[in-house]
Design a protein around this motif. Structure first.
Motif, PDB file in Angstrom:
ATOM      1  N   THR A   6       1.061   3.010  -3.830  1.00 51.03           N
ATOM      2  CA  THR A   6       0.032   4.355  -3.952  1.00 51.03           C
ATOM      3  C   THR A   6       0.716   5.545  -3.852  1.00 51.03           C
ATOM      4  O   THR A   6       1.713   5.724  -3.332  1.00 51.03           O
ATOM      5  CB  THR A   6      -0.990   3.885  -3.141  1.00 51.03           C
ATOM      6  OG1 THR A   6      -0.657   4.072  -1.697  1.00 51.03           O
ATOM      7  CG2 THR A   6      -1.604   2.682  -3.300  1.00 51.03           C
ATOM      8  N   LEU A  53       0.966  -1.347   0.014  1.00 49.31           N
ATOM      9  CA  LEU A  53      -0.001  -0.015   0.086  1.00 49.31           C
ATOM     10  C   LEU A  53       0.961   1.312   0.083  1.00 49.31           C
ATOM     11  O   LEU A  53       0.627   2.233  -0.899  1.00 49.31           O
ATOM     12  CB  LEU A  53      -0.845  -0.041   0.951  1.00 49.31           C
ATOM     13  CG  LEU A  53      -1.694   1.387   1.490  1.00 49.31           C
ATOM     14  CD1 LEU A  53      -2.855   1.217   0.065  1.00 49.31           C
ATOM     15  CD2 LEU A  53      -2.779   1.174   2.658  1.00 49.31           C
ATOM     16  N   HIS A  58      -7.460  -5.650  -3.511  1.00 54.05           N
ATOM     17  CA  HIS A  58      -7.900  -4.329  -3.299  1.00 54.05           C
ATOM     18  C   HIS A  58      -7.747  -3.834  -2.094  1.00 54.05           C
ATOM     19  O   HIS A  58      -7.281  -4.860  -1.276  1.00 54.05           O
ATOM     20  CB  HIS A  58      -9.450  -4.749  -3.250  1.00 54.05           C
ATOM     21  CG  HIS A  58     -10.217  -5.190  -4.593  1.00 54.05           C
ATOM     22  ND1 HIS A  58     -10.442  -4.166  -5.547  1.00 54.05           N
ATOM     23  CD2 HIS A  58     -10.454  -6.301  -5.184  1.00 54.05           C
ATOM     24  CE1 HIS A  58     -11.170  -4.701  -6.628  1.00 54.05           C
ATOM     25  NE2 HIS A  58     -11.141  -6.237  -6.393  1.00 54.05           N
ATOM     26  N   CYS A  88      -7.451  -1.009   7.597  1.00 54.39           N
ATOM     27  CA  CYS A  88      -7.386  -1.205   6.354  1.00 54.39           C
ATOM     28  C   CYS A  88      -7.867  -2.688   5.768  1.00 54.39           C
ATOM     29  O   CYS A  88      -7.378  -3.648   6.217  1.00 54.39           O
ATOM     30  CB  CYS A  88      -6.032  -1.074   5.660  1.00 54.39           C
ATOM     31  SG  CYS A  88      -6.147  -1.022   3.613  1.00 54.39           S
ATOM     32  N   ASP A 122      -9.145  -0.785   1.271  1.00 53.88           N
ATOM     33  CA  ASP A 122      -9.841   0.081   1.578  1.00 53.88           C
ATOM     34  C   ASP A 122      -9.420   0.677   3.041  1.00 53.88           C
ATOM     35  O   ASP A 122      -9.777  -0.050   4.081  1.00 53.88           O
ATOM     36  CB  ASP A 122     -11.391  -0.437   1.700  1.00 53.88           C
ATOM     37  CG  ASP A 122     -12.228   0.750   2.244  1.00 53.88           C
ATOM     38  OD1 ASP A 122     -12.165   1.676   1.981  1.00 53.88           O
ATOM     39  OD2 ASP A 122     -13.368   0.024   2.710  1.00 53.88           O
ATOM     40  N   VAL A 123      -8.922   1.840   2.898  1.00 58.99           N
ATOM     41  CA  VAL A 123      -8.556   2.323   4.242  1.00 58.99           C
ATOM     42  C   VAL A 123      -9.803   3.021   4.734  1.00 58.99           C
ATOM     43  O   VAL A 123     -10.305   3.856   4.003  1.00 58.99           O
ATOM     44  CB  VAL A 123      -7.338   3.408   4.031  1.00 58.99           C
ATOM     45  CG1 VAL A 123      -7.028   4.136   5.570  1.00 58.99           C
ATOM     46  CG2 VAL A 123      -6.063   3.022   3.362  1.00 58.99           C
ATOM     47  N   HIS A 124      -9.857   2.647   6.344  1.00 61.93           N
ATOM     48  CA  HIS A 124     -11.074   3.335   6.769  1.00 61.93           C
ATOM     49  C   HIS A 124     -10.859   3.312   8.282  1.00 61.93           C
ATOM     50  O   HIS A 124     -10.508   2.366   8.956  1.00 61.93           O
ATOM     51  CB  HIS A 124     -12.578   2.510   6.606  1.00 61.93           C
ATOM     52  CG  HIS A 124     -12.215   0.920   6.885  1.00 61.93           C
ATOM     53  ND1 HIS A 124     -11.632   0.098   5.921  1.00 61.93           N
ATOM     54  CD2 HIS A 124     -12.491   0.266   8.055  1.00 61.93           C
ATOM     55  CE1 HIS A 124     -11.643  -0.993   6.646  1.00 61.93           C
ATOM     56  NE2 HIS A 124     -12.189  -1.009   7.703  1.00 61.93           N
ATOM     57  N   SER A 126      -4.049   6.662   3.293  1.00 59.07           N
ATOM     58  CA  SER A 126      -5.398   6.973   2.857  1.00 59.07           C
ATOM     59  C   SER A 126      -5.674   6.127   1.648  1.00 59.07           C
ATOM     60  O   SER A 126      -4.841   5.449   0.793  1.00 59.07           O
ATOM     61  CB  SER A 126      -5.635   8.371   2.555  1.00 59.07           C
ATOM     62  OG  SER A 126      -4.675   8.898   1.631  1.00 59.07           O
ATOM     63  N   ASN A 127      -6.852   6.085   0.992  1.00 58.95           N
ATOM     64  CA  ASN A 127      -7.323   5.480  -0.386  1.00 58.95           C
ATOM     65  C   ASN A 127      -6.760   6.309  -1.571  1.00 58.95           C
ATOM     66  O   ASN A 127      -7.392   6.854  -2.006  1.00 58.95           O
ATOM     67  CB  ASN A 127      -8.651   5.295  -0.368  1.00 58.95           C
ATOM     68  CG  ASN A 127      -9.187   4.254   0.664  1.00 58.95           C
ATOM     69  OD1 ASN A 127      -8.449   3.256   0.772  1.00 58.95           O
ATOM     70  ND2 ASN A 127     -10.248   4.566   1.220  1.00 58.95           N
ATOM     71  N   GLU A 128      -5.370   6.292  -1.740  1.00 61.24           N
ATOM     72  CA  GLU A 128      -4.799   6.957  -2.820  1.00 61.24           C
ATOM     73  C   GLU A 128      -4.985   6.005  -4.106  1.00 61.24           C
ATOM     74  O   GLU A 128      -4.835   4.905  -3.845  1.00 61.24           O
ATOM     75  CB  GLU A 128      -3.310   7.502  -2.568  1.00 61.24           C
ATOM     76  CG  GLU A 128      -3.413   8.413  -1.194  1.00 61.24           C
ATOM     77  CD  GLU A 128      -4.009   9.795  -1.477  1.00 61.24           C
ATOM     78  OE1 GLU A 128      -4.352  10.224  -2.699  1.00 61.24           O
ATOM     79  OE2 GLU A 128      -4.705  10.308  -0.639  1.00 61.24           O
TER      80      GLU A 128
END
Length: 108
Positions: A34, A30, A68, A76, A70-72, A52-54
């Motif tokens: 990214t 990640l 795939h 992640c 998804d940072v939340h 972050s979702n870059e």
């Protein structure tokens, strides 16, 4: 309450080590694949609220290995597009990557 056997304990410890290894490998993907704004701080281990979702640098939607992401918030979620394997990773810091949230073991 039942006591865990040595075999069960050893199996759990091995699974935890494997989880931490895979989690760190995915976080490294990640970071390196990214366009993270605070990349230097992130590389030094400051993951929380900096990752972050870059966009993926190669222009694709997936990280290498068909992952795939998804940072939340504090986590992640990674999901492999080929195998369907998912892994939820804590983003506190480098030391927190191996933390396993008991919530993720709850089955409904």
């Amino acid at each position: 309450m039942h006591a865990l056997t040595k075999e069960t304990t050893d199996t759990l410890l091995e699974a935890m080590d494997t989880y931490k290894s895979i989690a760190q490998e995915l976080i490294d993907k990640l970071i390196s694949e990214t366009s993270q704004a605070e990349k230097e701080e992130i590389i030094n281990g400051a993951y929380y609220y900096l990752l972050s979702n870059e966009e993926v640098l190669n222009g694709e939607e997936l990280l290498s290995g068909e992952w795939h992401f998804d940072v939340h918030g504090e986590h992640c979620m990674f999901e492999n597009a080929e195998t369907g394997q998912t892994l939820e990773v804590s983003l506190g810091s480098k030391e927190d990557v191996g933390n396993m949230d008991p919530y993720f073991f709850i089955t409904i």
